[in-house]
Design an enzyme around this catalytic site. Structure first.
Site, PDB file in Angstrom:
ATOM      1  N   ASN A   7     -18.471 -10.095  14.343  1.00 26.20           N
ATOM      2  CA  ASN A   7     -18.295 -10.669  12.852  1.00 26.20           C
ATOM      3  C   ASN A   7     -17.797 -11.758  13.001  1.00 26.20           C
ATOM      4  O   ASN A   7     -17.201 -12.839  13.405  1.00 26.20           O
ATOM      5  CB  ASN A   7     -16.877 -10.133  12.338  1.00 26.20           C
ATOM      6  CG  ASN A   7     -16.962 -10.571  10.753  1.00 26.20           C
ATOM      7  OD1 ASN A   7     -17.159 -10.524   9.960  1.00 26.20           O
ATOM      8  ND2 ASN A   7     -15.742  -9.273  10.707  1.00 26.20           N
ATOM      9  N   ARG A  91     -22.260  -8.501  11.842  1.00 29.47           N
ATOM     10  CA  ARG A  91     -22.011  -7.558  10.600  1.00 29.47           C
ATOM     11  C   ARG A  91     -22.267  -9.411   9.487  1.00 29.47           C
ATOM     12  O   ARG A  91     -22.141 -10.523   9.922  1.00 29.47           O
ATOM     13  CB  ARG A  91     -20.368  -7.621  10.257  1.00 29.47           C
ATOM     14  CG  ARG A  91     -19.595  -7.429   8.448  1.00 29.47           C
ATOM     15  CD  ARG A  91     -18.175  -8.054   8.344  1.00 29.47           C
ATOM     16  NE  ARG A  91     -17.502  -7.202   6.824  1.00 29.47           N
ATOM     17  CZ  ARG A  91     -15.925  -7.930   6.525  1.00 29.47           C
ATOM     18  NH1 ARG A  91     -16.331  -8.511   7.507  1.00 29.47           N
ATOM     19  NH2 ARG A  91     -16.250  -7.883   5.048  1.00 29.47           N
ATOM     20  N   HIS A 180     -17.278  -3.970   1.028  1.00 26.59           N
ATOM     21  CA  HIS A 180     -16.226  -3.574   2.169  1.00 26.59           C
ATOM     22  C   HIS A 180     -17.545  -1.991   2.288  1.00 26.59           C
ATOM     23  O   HIS A 180     -16.527  -0.872   2.832  1.00 26.59           O
ATOM     24  CB  HIS A 180     -15.486  -2.318   2.449  1.00 26.59           C
ATOM     25  CG  HIS A 180     -14.281  -4.552   1.667  1.00 26.59           C
ATOM     26  ND1 HIS A 180     -13.505  -4.024   0.756  1.00 26.59           N
ATOM     27  CD2 HIS A 180     -13.745  -5.029   2.766  1.00 26.59           C
ATOM     28  CE1 HIS A 180     -12.954  -5.192   0.916  1.00 26.59           C
ATOM     29  NE2 HIS A 180     -13.020  -5.303   1.972  1.00 26.59           N
ATOM     30  N   HIS A 208     -10.532   1.254   0.061  1.00 29.62           N
ATOM     31  CA  HIS A 208      -9.748   0.121   1.265  1.00 29.62           C
ATOM     32  C   HIS A 208      -9.108  -1.055   0.803  1.00 29.62           C
ATOM     33  O   HIS A 208      -9.506  -1.562  -0.230  1.00 29.62           O
ATOM     34  CB  HIS A 208     -11.844  -0.383   1.871  1.00 29.62           C
ATOM     35  CG  HIS A 208     -11.374  -1.498   2.482  1.00 29.62           C
ATOM     36  ND1 HIS A 208     -11.572  -1.540   4.361  1.00 29.62           N
ATOM     37  CD2 HIS A 208     -10.671  -3.245   2.279  1.00 29.62           C
ATOM     38  CE1 HIS A 208     -11.563  -1.998   4.619  1.00 29.62           C
ATOM     39  NE2 HIS A 208     -10.854  -2.370   4.049  1.00 29.62           N
ATOM     40  N   LEU A 209      -7.883  -0.811   1.560  1.00 33.93           N
ATOM     41  CA  LEU A 209      -6.785  -1.770   0.725  1.00 33.93           C
ATOM     42  C   LEU A 209      -6.174  -2.940   2.349  1.00 33.93           C
ATOM     43  O   LEU A 209      -5.503  -2.252   2.993  1.00 33.93           O
ATOM     44  CB  LEU A 209      -5.499  -1.304   0.205  1.00 33.93           C
ATOM     45  CG  LEU A 209      -6.125   0.492  -0.772  1.00 33.93           C
ATOM     46  CD1 LEU A 209      -4.270   1.208  -1.131  1.00 33.93           C
ATOM     47  CD2 LEU A 209      -6.906  -0.045  -2.230  1.00 33.93           C
ATOM     48  N   ASN A 211      -6.464  -7.496   3.094  1.00 40.39           N
ATOM     49  CA  ASN A 211      -6.523  -8.264   2.235  1.00 40.39           C
ATOM     50  C   ASN A 211      -7.339  -9.184   1.401  1.00 40.39           C
ATOM     51  O   ASN A 211      -7.099  -8.634  -0.516  1.00 40.39           O
ATOM     52  CB  ASN A 211      -7.055  -9.917   3.269  1.00 40.39           C
ATOM     53  CG  ASN A 211      -5.238 -10.128   3.607  1.00 40.39           C
ATOM     54  OD1 ASN A 211      -4.489 -10.215   3.223  1.00 40.39           O
ATOM     55  ND2 ASN A 211      -5.906 -10.984   5.289  1.00 40.39           N
ATOM     56  N   ASP A 284       0.976 -10.896   2.089  1.00 38.60           N
ATOM     57  CA  ASP A 284       0.734  -9.923   2.977  1.00 38.60           C
ATOM     58  C   ASP A 284       2.298  -8.720   2.754  1.00 38.60           C
ATOM     59  O   ASP A 284       3.723  -9.210   1.713  1.00 38.60           O
ATOM     60  CB  ASP A 284       1.734 -10.706   3.814  1.00 38.60           C
ATOM     61  CG  ASP A 284       1.737  -9.312   4.826  1.00 38.60           C
ATOM     62  OD1 ASP A 284       2.569  -8.483   5.400  1.00 38.60           O
ATOM     63  OD2 ASP A 284       1.131  -9.648   6.101  1.00 38.60           O
ATOM     64  N   ARG A 286       3.872  -7.070   3.663  1.00 37.55           N
ATOM     65  CA  ARG A 286       5.451  -6.970   4.058  1.00 37.55           C
ATOM     66  C   ARG A 286       6.565  -7.787   3.176  1.00 37.55           C
ATOM     67  O   ARG A 286       7.813  -7.386   2.808  1.00 37.55           O
ATOM     68  CB  ARG A 286       5.364  -7.053   5.544  1.00 37.55           C
ATOM     69  CG  ARG A 286       4.829  -5.840   6.278  1.00 37.55           C
ATOM     70  CD  ARG A 286       3.915  -5.781   7.775  1.00 37.55           C
ATOM     71  NE  ARG A 286       3.031  -6.748   7.478  1.00 37.55           N
ATOM     72  CZ  ARG A 286       1.775  -7.702   8.698  1.00 37.55           C
ATOM     73  NH1 ARG A 286       2.548  -6.513   9.809  1.00 37.55           N
ATOM     74  NH2 ARG A 286       0.950  -7.887   8.093  1.00 37.55           N
ATOM     75  N   GLY A 332      -5.999  -2.231   5.812  1.00 40.25           N
ATOM     76  CA  GLY A 332      -4.236  -2.117   6.516  1.00 40.25           C
ATOM     77  C   GLY A 332      -3.469  -1.957   5.724  1.00 40.25           C
ATOM     78  O   GLY A 332      -1.883  -1.444   6.346  1.00 40.25           O
ATOM     79  N   GLY A 334      -3.593   0.718   3.285  1.00 42.56           N
ATOM     80  CA  GLY A 334      -3.454   1.597   2.762  1.00 42.56           C
ATOM     81  C   GLY A 334      -3.533   2.636   4.787  1.00 42.56           C
ATOM     82  O   GLY A 334      -3.054   3.957   3.934  1.00 42.56           O
ATOM     83  N   GLU A 335      -3.776   2.020   5.516  1.00 39.83           N
ATOM     84  CA  GLU A 335      -3.065   2.725   6.398  1.00 39.83           C
ATOM     85  C   GLU A 335      -1.238   2.153   6.534  1.00 39.83           C
ATOM     86  O   GLU A 335      -1.188   3.541   7.246  1.00 39.83           O
ATOM     87  CB  GLU A 335      -4.019   1.979   7.630  1.00 39.83           C
ATOM     88  CG  GLU A 335      -5.355   2.368   7.487  1.00 39.83           C
ATOM     89  CD  GLU A 335      -5.908   1.376   8.856  1.00 39.83           C
ATOM     90  OE1 GLU A 335      -5.385   0.976   9.504  1.00 39.83           O
ATOM     91  OE2 GLU A 335      -7.389   1.196   8.766  1.00 39.83           O
ATOM     92  N   GLU A 385     -14.681  -0.476  11.034  1.00 41.38           N
ATOM     93  CA  GLU A 385     -16.066  -1.133  11.140  1.00 41.38           C
ATOM     94  C   GLU A 385     -16.707  -2.039  12.661  1.00 41.38           C
ATOM     95  O   GLU A 385     -18.020  -1.138  12.552  1.00 41.38           O
ATOM     96  CB  GLU A 385     -15.867  -2.582  10.291  1.00 41.38           C
ATOM     97  CG  GLU A 385     -15.744  -1.782   8.690  1.00 41.38           C
ATOM     98  CD  GLU A 385     -14.796  -2.963   7.737  1.00 41.38           C
ATOM     99  OE1 GLU A 385     -13.103  -3.382   8.090  1.00 41.38           O
ATOM    100  OE2 GLU A 385     -15.348  -3.603   6.569  1.00 41.38           O
TER     101      GLU A 385
HETATM  102  P1  ADP Z   1      -8.018  -8.041   6.046  1.00 41.40           P
HETATM  103  O1  ADP Z   1      -8.980  -7.356   4.686  1.00 41.40           O
HETATM  104  O2  ADP Z   1      -8.244  -8.963   6.724  1.00 41.40           O
HETATM  105  O3  ADP Z   1      -8.883  -7.466   7.226  1.00 41.40           O
HETATM  106  P2  ADP Z   1      -6.027  -5.994   6.950  1.00 41.40           P
HETATM  107  O4  ADP Z   1      -7.063  -4.297   6.581  1.00 41.40           O
HETATM  108  O5  ADP Z   1      -6.498  -6.326   7.966  1.00 41.40           O
HETATM  109  O6  ADP Z   1      -6.926  -7.277   5.466  1.00 41.40           O
HETATM  110  O7  ADP Z   1      -4.642  -5.594   6.181  1.00 41.40           O
HETATM  111  C1  ADP Z   1      -4.197  -6.713   5.633  1.00 41.40           C
HETATM  112  C2  ADP Z   1      -2.882  -7.212   5.161  1.00 41.40           C
HETATM  113  O8  ADP Z   1      -2.823  -5.124   5.565  1.00 41.40           O
HETATM  114  C3  ADP Z   1      -1.776  -7.596   5.599  1.00 41.40           C
HETATM  115  O9  ADP Z   1      -1.886  -8.317   4.400  1.00 41.40           O
HETATM  116  C4  ADP Z   1      -0.987  -6.619   4.795  1.00 41.40           C
HETATM  117  O10 ADP Z   1       0.015  -7.089   3.524  1.00 41.40           O
HETATM  118  C5  ADP Z   1      -0.793  -5.132   5.537  1.00 41.40           C
HETATM  119  N1  ADP Z   1      -0.122  -4.359   6.249  1.00 41.40           N
HETATM  120  C6  ADP Z   1      -0.231  -4.183   7.513  1.00 41.40           C
HETATM  121  N2  ADP Z   1       0.430  -4.085   8.136  1.00 41.40           N
HETATM  122  C7  ADP Z   1       0.967  -3.203   7.303  1.00 41.40           C
HETATM  123  C8  ADP Z   1       2.739  -2.918   7.643  1.00 41.40           C
HETATM  124  N3  ADP Z   1       2.649  -2.444   9.085  1.00 41.40           N
HETATM  125  N4  ADP Z   1       2.739  -2.178   6.444  1.00 41.40           N
HETATM  126  C9  ADP Z   1       2.989  -2.416   5.349  1.00 41.40           C
HETATM  127  N5  ADP Z   1       1.243  -3.983   5.448  1.00 41.40           N
HETATM  128  C10 ADP Z   1       0.750  -4.612   6.146  1.00 41.40           C
END
Ligand code: ADP
Length: 397
Positions: A7, A91, A180, A208-209, A211, A284, A286, A332, A334-335, A385
Protein backbone atom coordinates in the site's frame (compact mmCIF):
# COMPACT_ATOMS: atom_id res chain seq x y z
CA UNK A 1 1.92 -19.33 -1.93
CA UNK A 2 3.33 -16.10 -0.58
CA UNK A 3 1.93 -12.72 -1.53
CA UNK A 4 3.52 -9.38 -0.78
CA UNK A 5 0.79 -6.79 -0.26
CA UNK A 6 1.83 -3.19 -0.90
CA UNK A 7 0.00 0.00 0.00
CA UNK A 8 2.09 2.84 -1.36
CA UNK A 9 1.62 6.51 -0.47
CA UNK A 10 3.54 9.51 -1.74
CA UNK A 11 6.13 9.28 1.03
CA UNK A 12 5.20 6.02 2.73
CA UNK A 13 4.88 2.34 1.98
CA UNK A 14 3.01 -0.27 4.05
CA UNK A 15 3.58 -3.94 3.40
CA UNK A 16 2.56 -7.39 4.56
CA UNK A 17 3.91 -10.73 3.44
CA UNK A 18 1.03 -13.20 3.65
CA UNK A 19 1.11 -16.98 3.31
CA UNK A 20 -2.03 -17.52 1.25
CA UNK A 21 -2.37 -21.18 2.29
CA UNK A 22 -2.56 -20.50 6.03
CA UNK A 23 -3.50 -16.81 5.67
CA UNK A 24 -0.84 -16.03 8.27
CA UNK A 25 1.00 -12.72 8.18
CA UNK A 26 4.69 -13.67 8.00
CA UNK A 27 5.90 -10.10 8.37
CA UNK A 28 4.58 -6.59 8.07
CA UNK A 29 6.01 -3.15 8.17
CA UNK A 30 6.00 0.47 7.27
CA UNK A 31 8.44 2.73 5.48
CA UNK A 32 8.02 6.41 6.30
CA UNK A 33 9.51 9.65 5.03
CA UNK A 34 10.60 8.28 1.65
CA UNK A 35 12.41 11.06 -0.23
CA UNK A 36 12.54 13.26 2.87
CA UNK A 37 15.10 13.54 5.62
CA UNK A 38 14.68 10.94 8.36
CA UNK A 39 13.56 7.94 6.24
CA UNK A 40 12.80 4.93 8.42
CA UNK A 41 11.71 1.33 7.93
CA UNK A 42 9.91 -0.44 10.76
CA UNK A 43 9.88 -4.18 10.05
CA UNK A 44 7.81 -6.57 12.16
CA UNK A 45 8.53 -10.24 11.52
CA UNK A 46 5.95 -12.60 13.11
CA UNK A 47 7.18 -14.04 16.37
CA UNK A 48 10.32 -11.91 16.43
CA UNK A 49 11.17 -8.46 17.73
CA UNK A 50 10.56 -5.51 15.46
CA UNK A 51 13.51 -3.94 13.66
CA UNK A 52 13.84 -0.22 13.00
CA UNK A 53 16.16 0.74 10.16
CA UNK A 54 16.97 4.41 9.76
CA UNK A 55 18.76 5.14 6.52
CA UNK A 56 18.37 7.68 3.73
CA UNK A 57 15.81 6.57 1.12
CA UNK A 58 15.92 8.78 -1.89
CA UNK A 59 12.97 7.16 -3.63
CA UNK A 60 10.51 4.24 -3.56
CA UNK A 61 12.94 1.98 -5.46
CA UNK A 62 15.32 2.13 -2.53
CA UNK A 63 12.46 1.65 -0.06
CA UNK A 64 11.24 -1.50 -1.87
CA UNK A 65 14.81 -2.82 -2.04
CA UNK A 66 15.16 -2.34 1.74
CA UNK A 67 11.83 -4.08 2.38
CA UNK A 68 13.00 -7.07 0.32
CA UNK A 69 16.34 -7.09 2.13
CA UNK A 70 14.49 -7.10 5.46
CA UNK A 71 12.26 -9.99 4.33
CA UNK A 72 15.23 -12.18 3.35
CA UNK A 73 17.61 -11.04 6.11
CA UNK A 74 19.35 -13.87 8.00
CA UNK A 75 18.30 -12.55 11.39
CA UNK A 76 15.00 -10.75 11.05
CA UNK A 77 13.89 -12.14 7.68
CA UNK A 78 11.02 -14.57 7.15
CA UNK A 79 11.97 -16.10 3.78
CA UNK A 80 15.31 -17.31 2.53
CA UNK A 81 15.08 -16.01 -1.00
CA UNK A 82 13.21 -13.44 -3.04
CA UNK A 83 11.98 -16.23 -5.32
CA UNK A 84 9.66 -17.37 -2.51
CA UNK A 85 7.42 -14.35 -3.23
CA UNK A 86 4.88 -15.64 -5.75
CA UNK A 87 3.02 -12.41 -6.39
CA UNK A 88 2.61 -8.80 -5.34
CA UNK A 89 -0.81 -7.27 -4.66
CA UNK A 90 -1.03 -3.48 -4.80
CA UNK A 91 -3.73 -1.37 -3.27
CA UNK A 92 -4.70 1.15 -5.95
CA UNK A 93 -7.09 3.87 -4.90
CA UNK A 94 -8.92 4.87 -8.09
CA UNK A 95 -10.02 2.46 -10.77
CA UNK A 96 -12.65 4.80 -12.22
CA UNK A 97 -15.31 3.14 -14.38
CA UNK A 98 -12.64 1.08 -16.09
CA UNK A 99 -12.02 -1.44 -13.32
CA UNK A 100 -14.81 -3.35 -11.59
CA UNK A 101 -12.43 -5.99 -10.26
CA UNK A 102 -8.76 -6.63 -9.51
CA UNK A 103 -6.47 -7.18 -12.50
CA UNK A 104 -2.96 -8.40 -13.25
CA UNK A 105 -0.80 -5.43 -14.09
CA UNK A 106 0.60 -4.91 -17.57
CA UNK A 107 1.61 -1.82 -19.55
CA UNK A 108 -2.01 -1.04 -20.44
CA UNK A 109 -3.18 -1.24 -16.82
CA UNK A 110 -0.39 1.09 -15.74
CA UNK A 111 -1.41 3.57 -18.42
CA UNK A 112 -5.02 3.40 -17.20
CA UNK A 113 -3.96 3.96 -13.58
CA UNK A 114 -1.94 6.96 -14.72
CA UNK A 115 -4.88 8.39 -16.65
CA UNK A 116 -7.11 7.94 -13.61
CA UNK A 117 -4.72 10.14 -11.60
CA UNK A 118 -6.89 13.09 -12.59
CA UNK A 119 -9.55 11.66 -10.25
CA UNK A 120 -7.11 10.80 -7.42
CA UNK A 121 -4.10 13.11 -7.77
CA UNK A 122 -2.71 12.32 -4.31
CA UNK A 123 -3.06 8.55 -4.51
CA UNK A 124 -2.84 7.02 -7.98
CA UNK A 125 0.59 8.48 -8.87
CA UNK A 126 1.98 7.12 -5.58
CA UNK A 127 0.41 3.71 -6.23
CA UNK A 128 2.03 3.68 -9.65
CA UNK A 129 5.42 4.54 -8.20
CA UNK A 130 5.05 1.52 -5.88
CA UNK A 131 4.15 -0.73 -8.81
CA UNK A 132 7.16 0.42 -10.84
CA UNK A 133 9.49 0.01 -7.87
CA UNK A 134 8.29 -3.57 -7.30
CA UNK A 135 8.60 -4.41 -11.01
CA UNK A 136 12.16 -3.16 -10.96
CA UNK A 137 13.13 -5.06 -7.81
CA UNK A 138 11.17 -8.24 -8.55
CA UNK A 139 11.27 -8.73 -12.32
CA UNK A 140 8.97 -11.46 -13.59
CA UNK A 141 6.88 -11.68 -10.40
CA UNK A 142 3.16 -11.24 -11.22
CA UNK A 143 1.70 -8.01 -9.84
CA UNK A 144 -1.96 -7.31 -9.26
CA UNK A 145 -3.85 -4.04 -8.82
CA UNK A 146 -6.71 -4.20 -6.32
CA UNK A 147 -8.83 -1.07 -6.58
CA UNK A 148 -10.58 0.73 -3.70
CA UNK A 149 -13.37 1.72 -6.05
CA UNK A 150 -13.99 -1.64 -7.77
CA UNK A 151 -16.52 -3.14 -5.34
CA UNK A 152 -18.76 -0.09 -5.75
CA UNK A 153 -18.98 -0.36 -9.54
CA UNK A 154 -22.23 -2.34 -9.19
CA UNK A 155 -24.11 0.75 -7.95
CA UNK A 156 -27.13 1.64 -10.06
CA UNK A 157 -26.92 4.89 -11.99
CA UNK A 158 -29.47 6.59 -9.73
CA UNK A 159 -27.04 6.06 -6.82
CA UNK A 160 -23.92 7.32 -8.55
CA UNK A 161 -25.14 10.33 -10.51
CA UNK A 162 -25.01 13.84 -9.05
CA UNK A 163 -27.63 16.48 -9.77
CA UNK A 164 -25.26 18.34 -12.08
CA UNK A 165 -25.27 19.11 -15.80
CA UNK A 166 -24.99 15.72 -17.50
CA UNK A 167 -22.10 16.93 -19.62
CA UNK A 168 -19.79 16.93 -16.57
CA UNK A 169 -20.31 13.19 -16.29
CA UNK A 170 -19.66 12.76 -20.01
CA UNK A 171 -16.68 15.11 -20.21
CA UNK A 172 -14.99 14.61 -16.84
CA UNK A 173 -16.53 11.40 -15.44
CA UNK A 174 -17.90 13.33 -12.45
CA UNK A 175 -19.94 10.74 -10.52
CA UNK A 176 -19.91 8.82 -7.24
CA UNK A 177 -17.22 6.12 -7.17
CA UNK A 178 -16.88 5.26 -3.48
CA UNK A 179 -13.75 4.04 -1.69
CA UNK A 180 -12.69 1.46 0.94
CA UNK A 181 -14.27 -1.08 -1.44
CA UNK A 182 -11.90 -3.88 -0.42
CA UNK A 183 -12.99 -3.41 3.18
CA UNK A 184 -16.72 -3.17 2.39
CA UNK A 185 -16.45 -6.36 0.35
CA UNK A 186 -14.44 -8.26 2.98
CA UNK A 187 -16.57 -7.15 5.94
CA UNK A 188 -19.93 -7.83 4.28
CA UNK A 189 -18.74 -11.31 3.23
CA UNK A 190 -17.43 -12.06 6.71
CA UNK A 191 -20.61 -10.72 8.35
CA UNK A 192 -22.70 -13.17 6.31
CA UNK A 193 -20.32 -15.99 7.22
CA UNK A 194 -20.58 -15.16 10.93
CA UNK A 195 -24.33 -15.63 10.92
CA UNK A 196 -24.11 -18.67 8.68
CA UNK A 197 -26.02 -17.10 5.80
CA UNK A 198 -25.36 -16.53 2.12
CA UNK A 199 -24.38 -12.92 1.39
CA UNK A 200 -26.51 -13.18 -1.74
CA UNK A 201 -29.61 -13.30 0.47
CA UNK A 202 -28.78 -10.41 2.79
CA UNK A 203 -29.08 -6.64 2.96
CA UNK A 204 -25.97 -5.45 4.81
CA UNK A 205 -24.87 -1.97 5.86
CA UNK A 206 -21.11 -1.78 6.40
CA UNK A 207 -19.88 1.15 8.51
CA UNK A 208 -16.14 1.55 7.88
CA UNK A 209 -15.25 4.12 10.54
CA UNK A 210 -11.53 4.86 10.55
CA UNK A 211 -9.63 8.09 10.02
CA UNK A 212 -11.39 8.12 6.70
CA UNK A 213 -14.93 6.82 7.05
CA UNK A 214 -17.46 5.48 4.61
CA UNK A 215 -20.61 3.47 4.68
CA UNK A 216 -22.10 1.16 2.10
CA UNK A 217 -25.29 -0.70 1.31
CA UNK A 218 -24.54 -4.25 0.14
CA UNK A 219 -27.62 -5.99 -1.21
CA UNK A 220 -27.41 -9.64 -2.26
CA UNK A 221 -23.61 -9.41 -2.32
CA UNK A 222 -23.43 -6.28 -4.46
CA UNK A 223 -22.85 -2.67 -3.48
CA UNK A 224 -25.92 -0.58 -4.29
CA UNK A 225 -24.88 2.68 -2.59
CA UNK A 226 -21.99 4.19 -0.68
CA UNK A 227 -21.26 7.49 1.04
CA UNK A 228 -17.94 8.56 -0.49
CA UNK A 229 -18.18 10.20 -3.88
CA UNK A 230 -15.96 11.41 -6.69
CA UNK A 231 -13.31 11.72 -3.98
CA UNK A 232 -13.05 10.37 -0.41
CA UNK A 233 -14.36 13.68 0.97
CA UNK A 234 -18.10 13.07 0.72
CA UNK A 235 -20.40 11.41 3.21
CA UNK A 236 -19.69 10.84 6.88
CA UNK A 237 -17.85 13.27 9.11
CA UNK A 238 -14.29 11.94 9.41
CA UNK A 239 -11.15 12.57 11.45
CA UNK A 240 -10.20 15.68 9.50
CA UNK A 241 -12.64 15.63 6.55
CA UNK A 242 -15.97 17.43 6.51
CA UNK A 243 -18.10 14.88 4.69
CA UNK A 244 -21.41 16.18 3.30
CA UNK A 245 -22.12 19.89 3.34
CA UNK A 246 -23.98 22.55 1.43
CA UNK A 247 -21.79 23.08 -1.66
CA UNK A 248 -22.47 26.82 -1.49
CA UNK A 249 -20.34 26.93 1.67
CA UNK A 250 -17.20 26.56 -0.45
CA UNK A 251 -17.65 29.88 -2.26
CA UNK A 252 -18.96 31.58 0.88
CA UNK A 253 -15.99 30.60 3.08
CA UNK A 254 -13.58 31.25 0.21
CA UNK A 255 -14.83 34.81 -0.08
CA UNK A 256 -15.03 35.51 3.65
CA UNK A 257 -11.59 34.08 4.43
CA UNK A 258 -9.89 35.10 1.18
CA UNK A 259 -9.11 31.50 0.23
CA UNK A 260 -8.72 30.01 -3.22
CA UNK A 261 -10.77 26.96 -4.25
CA UNK A 262 -7.70 24.78 -3.64
CA UNK A 263 -7.24 26.28 -0.18
CA UNK A 264 -10.88 25.69 0.74
CA UNK A 265 -10.41 22.12 -0.45
CA UNK A 266 -7.49 21.75 1.95
CA UNK A 267 -9.62 23.07 4.83
CA UNK A 268 -12.34 20.53 4.01
CA UNK A 269 -9.85 17.65 3.80
CA UNK A 270 -7.37 18.46 6.53
CA UNK A 271 -8.86 20.87 9.05
CA UNK A 272 -12.49 19.83 9.28
CA UNK A 273 -14.32 16.78 10.60
CA UNK A 274 -13.85 15.82 14.24
CA UNK A 275 -10.67 17.90 14.43
CA UNK A 276 -12.36 21.06 13.14
CA UNK A 277 -15.69 20.63 14.90
CA UNK A 278 -14.01 20.05 18.26
CA UNK A 279 -12.26 23.40 17.91
CA UNK A 280 -8.93 21.75 17.18
CA UNK A 281 -8.85 19.16 19.99
CA UNK A 282 -7.89 16.18 17.78
CA UNK A 283 -8.92 13.91 14.94
CA UNK A 284 -8.45 10.92 17.24
CA UNK A 285 -11.56 9.68 19.04
CA UNK A 286 -9.59 8.79 22.16
CA UNK A 287 -8.59 12.44 22.59
CA UNK A 288 -12.18 13.49 21.93
CA UNK A 289 -13.42 11.14 24.68
CA UNK A 290 -10.86 12.56 27.12
CA UNK A 291 -11.85 16.13 26.22
CA UNK A 292 -15.54 15.33 26.75
CA UNK A 293 -14.72 13.86 30.15
CA UNK A 294 -12.94 17.12 30.95
CA UNK A 295 -16.11 19.06 30.05
CA UNK A 296 -15.21 20.29 26.55
CA UNK A 297 -18.53 21.21 24.91
CA UNK A 298 -17.16 21.45 21.37
CA UNK A 299 -15.74 17.93 21.61
CA UNK A 300 -19.18 16.75 22.74
CA UNK A 301 -20.82 18.48 19.79
CA UNK A 302 -18.26 16.90 17.43
CA UNK A 303 -19.01 13.40 18.65
CA UNK A 304 -22.78 13.87 18.66
CA UNK A 305 -22.74 15.31 15.14
CA UNK A 306 -20.58 12.42 13.97
CA UNK A 307 -22.84 9.75 15.49
CA UNK A 308 -26.01 11.37 14.17
CA UNK A 309 -24.61 11.46 10.63
CA UNK A 310 -23.68 7.76 10.74
CA UNK A 311 -27.17 6.82 11.96
CA UNK A 312 -28.86 8.95 9.28
CA UNK A 313 -26.83 7.21 6.57
CA UNK A 314 -27.69 3.77 7.92
CA UNK A 315 -31.40 4.58 7.95
CA UNK A 316 -31.24 5.98 4.42
CA UNK A 317 -29.79 2.69 3.20
CA UNK A 318 -33.03 1.03 4.25
CA UNK A 319 -34.37 2.86 1.19
CA UNK A 320 -31.44 1.75 -0.98
CA UNK A 321 -32.01 -1.92 -0.07
CA UNK A 322 -35.72 -1.86 0.86
CA UNK A 323 -34.81 -2.96 4.37
CA UNK A 324 -31.73 -3.90 6.38
CA UNK A 325 -30.79 -7.32 7.78
CA UNK A 326 -27.31 -6.61 9.15
CA UNK A 327 -25.31 -3.59 10.33
CA UNK A 328 -21.57 -4.27 10.60
CA UNK A 329 -19.11 -1.85 12.23
CA UNK A 330 -15.45 -1.92 11.25
CA UNK A 331 -12.08 -0.03 11.13
CA UNK A 332 -10.34 1.84 13.98
CA UNK A 333 -13.38 3.60 15.40
CA UNK A 334 -15.93 0.96 14.42
CA UNK A 335 -13.89 -1.83 15.96
CA UNK A 336 -12.81 -0.05 19.13
CA UNK A 337 -15.22 2.68 20.06
CA UNK A 338 -18.20 1.41 21.99
CA UNK A 339 -19.53 4.92 22.64
CA UNK A 340 -19.87 5.64 18.92
CA UNK A 341 -21.43 2.25 18.13
CA UNK A 342 -23.94 2.36 20.94
CA UNK A 343 -24.94 5.98 20.27
CA UNK A 344 -25.53 5.12 16.59
CA UNK A 345 -27.68 2.14 17.58
CA UNK A 346 -29.64 4.29 20.05
CA UNK A 347 -30.59 6.57 17.15
CA UNK A 348 -31.89 3.49 15.32
CA UNK A 349 -33.94 2.10 18.21
CA UNK A 350 -37.13 3.32 16.47
CA UNK A 351 -36.39 0.78 13.72
CA UNK A 352 -36.29 -2.01 16.27
CA UNK A 353 -32.50 -2.12 16.65
CA UNK A 354 -31.60 -3.56 20.05
CA UNK A 355 -28.14 -4.40 21.31
CA UNK A 356 -26.77 -6.18 24.34
CA UNK A 357 -24.61 -3.37 25.66
CA UNK A 358 -22.27 -5.68 27.57
CA UNK A 359 -21.55 -7.79 24.48
CA UNK A 360 -21.08 -4.63 22.46
CA UNK A 361 -18.23 -3.34 24.67
CA UNK A 362 -15.52 -5.16 22.73
CA UNK A 363 -12.22 -3.99 21.25
CA UNK A 364 -11.17 -5.28 17.85
CA UNK A 365 -13.08 -8.56 18.06
CA UNK A 366 -15.75 -10.18 15.97
CA UNK A 367 -19.00 -10.03 17.91
CA UNK A 368 -22.71 -10.24 17.24
CA UNK A 369 -24.12 -7.72 19.69
CA UNK A 370 -27.82 -7.47 18.81
CA UNK A 371 -30.40 -9.14 21.03
CA UNK A 372 -32.60 -11.99 19.76
CA UNK A 373 -35.58 -9.67 19.37
CA UNK A 374 -33.65 -6.98 17.45
CA UNK A 375 -35.07 -6.25 14.01
CA UNK A 376 -31.54 -6.02 12.59
CA UNK A 377 -28.43 -8.07 13.39
CA UNK A 378 -25.73 -5.73 14.66
CA UNK A 379 -22.12 -6.83 14.68
CA UNK A 380 -18.50 -5.77 14.83
CA UNK A 381 -16.29 -7.29 12.14
CA UNK A 382 -12.62 -6.23 12.14
CA UNK A 383 -11.57 -5.45 8.60
CA UNK A 384 -8.53 -6.99 6.95
CA UNK A 385 -7.82 -5.21 3.69
CA UNK A 386 -4.38 -6.79 3.28
CA UNK A 387 -5.76 -10.31 3.49
CA UNK A 388 -8.51 -9.38 1.03
CA UNK A 389 -5.88 -8.00 -1.39
CA UNK A 390 -3.78 -11.17 -1.00
CA UNK A 391 -6.83 -13.37 -1.69
CA UNK A 392 -7.77 -11.38 -4.79
CA UNK A 393 -4.18 -11.48 -6.04
CA UNK A 394 -4.00 -15.26 -5.67
CA UNK A 395 -7.36 -15.64 -7.39
CA UNK A 396 -5.90 -13.89 -10.45
CA UNK A 397 -2.92 -16.24 -10.81
P1 ADP B 1 -7.10 4.64 8.87
O1 ADP B 1 -8.22 5.25 8.09
O2 ADP B 1 -5.92 5.56 9.03
O3 ADP B 1 -6.74 3.24 8.47
P2 ADP B 1 -8.01 3.42 11.34
O4 ADP B 1 -9.02 2.49 10.80
O5 ADP B 1 -6.74 2.85 11.88
O6 ADP B 1 -7.68 4.59 10.33
O7 ADP B 1 -8.71 4.27 12.49
C1 ADP B 1 -8.00 5.23 13.23
C2 ADP B 1 -8.90 5.82 14.28
O8 ADP B 1 -9.45 4.78 15.10
C3 ADP B 1 -8.15 6.71 15.24
O9 ADP B 1 -8.16 8.04 14.81
C4 ADP B 1 -8.91 6.55 16.54
O10 ADP B 1 -9.83 7.62 16.63
C5 ADP B 1 -9.69 5.26 16.41
N1 ADP B 1 -9.24 4.28 17.38
C6 ADP B 1 -8.24 3.40 17.25
N2 ADP B 1 -8.11 2.66 18.39
C7 ADP B 1 -9.05 3.09 19.24
C8 ADP B 1 -9.44 2.75 20.56
N3 ADP B 1 -8.78 1.80 21.25
N4 ADP B 1 -10.47 3.42 21.12
C9 ADP B 1 -11.12 4.38 20.44
N5 ADP B 1 -10.81 4.74 19.20
C10 ADP B 1 -9.79 4.13 18.60
Amino acid sequence: MKVLVINCGSSSLKYQLIDSDTEDVLAKGLVERIGIEGSVLTHRPAGKDKVVIETPMEDHNIAVKLVIDALVDKNHGVISDLSEIDAVGHRVVHGGEKFDKAVLIDKGVKKDIEELSALAPLHNPANLIGINACEKNMPGVPQAAVFDTAFHQTMPKRAYMYGLPYEYYEKYKVRRYGFHGTSHDYVSARAAELIGKDRKELRIVVCHLGNGASISAVKNGKCVDTSMGLTPLEGLIMGTRSGDLDPAILAYIGEKEGLSAAEVNTVLNKKSGILGLSGGVSSDFRDIAAAIDAGNEKAKTALETYNYRVAKYIASYAVAMQGIDVIAFTAGVGENNYDVRSAVCDHLAFMGVKVDKEKFKTHGEEVIASTKDSSITVMVVPTNEELAIARQTIALL
